[in-house]
Design a protein around this motif. Sequence first.
Motif, mmCIF file in Angstrom:
data_model
loop_
_atom_site.group_PDB
_atom_site.id
_atom_site.type_symbol
_atom_site.label_atom_id
_atom_site.label_comp_id
_atom_site.label_asym_id
_atom_site.label_seq_id
_atom_site.Cartn_x
_atom_site.Cartn_y
_atom_site.Cartn_z
ATOM 1 N N ARG A 32 35.658 42.881 49.169
ATOM 2 C CA ARG A 32 36.791 41.960 49.310
ATOM 3 C C ARG A 32 36.819 40.939 48.171
ATOM 4 O O ARG A 32 37.885 40.592 47.665
ATOM 5 C CB ARG A 32 36.720 41.244 50.657
ATOM 6 C CG ARG A 32 37.039 42.162 51.820
ATOM 7 C CD ARG A 32 36.868 41.450 53.135
ATOM 8 N NE ARG A 32 37.160 42.339 54.245
ATOM 9 C CZ ARG A 32 36.880 42.061 55.499
ATOM 10 N NH1 ARG A 32 36.281 40.914 55.821
ATOM 11 N NH2 ARG A 32 37.185 42.910 56.459
ATOM 12 N N LEU A 34 35.643 41.420 45.122
ATOM 13 C CA LEU A 34 36.050 42.149 43.927
ATOM 14 C C LEU A 34 37.563 42.338 43.903
ATOM 15 O O LEU A 34 38.201 42.141 42.863
ATOM 16 C CB LEU A 34 35.342 43.500 43.868
ATOM 17 C CG LEU A 34 35.737 44.409 42.704
ATOM 18 C CD1 LEU A 34 35.292 43.786 41.386
ATOM 19 C CD2 LEU A 34 35.146 45.784 42.878
ATOM 20 N N ILE A 35 38.138 42.685 45.028
ATOM 21 C CA ILE A 35 39.596 42.861 45.099
ATOM 22 C C ILE A 35 40.300 41.539 44.820
ATOM 23 O O ILE A 35 41.284 41.485 44.077
ATOM 24 C CB ILE A 35 39.998 43.439 46.469
ATOM 25 C CG1 ILE A 35 39.512 44.890 46.581
ATOM 26 C CG2 ILE A 35 41.505 43.359 46.678
ATOM 27 C CD1 ILE A 35 39.673 45.505 47.957
ATOM 28 N N ALA A 37 39.162 39.044 43.014
ATOM 29 C CA ALA A 37 38.998 38.730 41.593
ATOM 30 C C ALA A 37 39.957 39.553 40.737
ATOM 31 O O ALA A 37 40.525 39.041 39.764
ATOM 32 C CB ALA A 37 37.552 38.985 41.162
ATOM 33 N N LEU A 38 40.169 40.817 41.084
ATOM 34 C CA LEU A 38 41.101 41.652 40.327
ATOM 35 C C LEU A 38 42.546 41.179 40.497
ATOM 36 O O LEU A 38 43.325 41.196 39.543
ATOM 37 C CB LEU A 38 40.967 43.111 40.760
ATOM 38 C CG LEU A 38 39.671 43.810 40.354
ATOM 39 C CD1 LEU A 38 39.606 45.211 40.944
ATOM 40 C CD2 LEU A 38 39.538 43.862 38.844
ATOM 41 N N VAL A 39 42.895 40.730 41.688
ATOM 42 C CA VAL A 39 44.246 40.203 41.913
ATOM 43 C C VAL A 39 44.457 38.930 41.090
ATOM 44 O O VAL A 39 45.490 38.746 40.444
ATOM 45 C CB VAL A 39 44.495 39.946 43.414
ATOM 46 C CG1 VAL A 39 45.736 39.115 43.643
ATOM 47 C CG2 VAL A 39 44.597 41.263 44.169
ATOM 48 N N ALA A 41 42.867 38.044 38.328
ATOM 49 C CA ALA A 41 42.916 38.414 36.907
ATOM 50 C C ALA A 41 44.263 39.050 36.564
ATOM 51 O O ALA A 41 44.817 38.806 35.487
ATOM 52 C CB ALA A 41 41.783 39.369 36.569
ATOM 53 N N GLY A 42 44.813 39.837 37.464
ATOM 54 C CA GLY A 42 46.120 40.447 37.219
ATOM 55 C C GLY A 42 47.231 39.426 37.181
ATOM 56 O O GLY A 42 48.154 39.514 36.369
#
Length: 187
Positions: A32, A34-35, A37-39, A41-42
């Motif tokens: 969760r 990691l998800i 952090a990717l959101v 960063a996006g």
Amino acid sequence: TRVVFPAVVLMFGLKPTERTPARTPWWLVALRMLIAALVIAGLAEPVLNAQRLNQSGPVVVVLDDTWAAAQRWPERLASARDIIESADVRRRPVMLITTADQAKGAEPSPPAMTDAREALGRLARVEPRPWGKNLSVVSSSLQKLTLEQSEVFWISDGIEDAKADDFITTLQRLGALTVVTPPRTES
């Protein structure tokens, strides 16, 4: 006859097959995070393959705005915009110069150093002109400049010119030169 079906009574003896743990497993928490952090960063809109500026002086962008440049004009504007935005991030002054001949009787404006935001505004107003480029006029105005540690980007229309060698020499005197040419297309 009426038969009463006691459905709730049948469920009293059942034991639940699914159990909820008291704590969330570590791997699920890590997934969760990691998800998330990717959101984040996006949403920050990272720039991949951005034009990298190497030095710290002013940036000179020479843009061919001739009739020959009109074919791939959006790509040329995008290249110039990327360079100027990179200069804006590094708070470097920008000089935007166009090479097309001026209309009859009009004097070319002398090149001036501006901030990147102003150069972006000027770039938005540049359009291809139905004339050829006049490298000798641009070269003579550039020879009067004294810039140190500048980076020069020439976004060329790809048309060879007899005066291009002298123009390139003038641009190299200003600083490190990068010539951006359009890719050749097969027709």
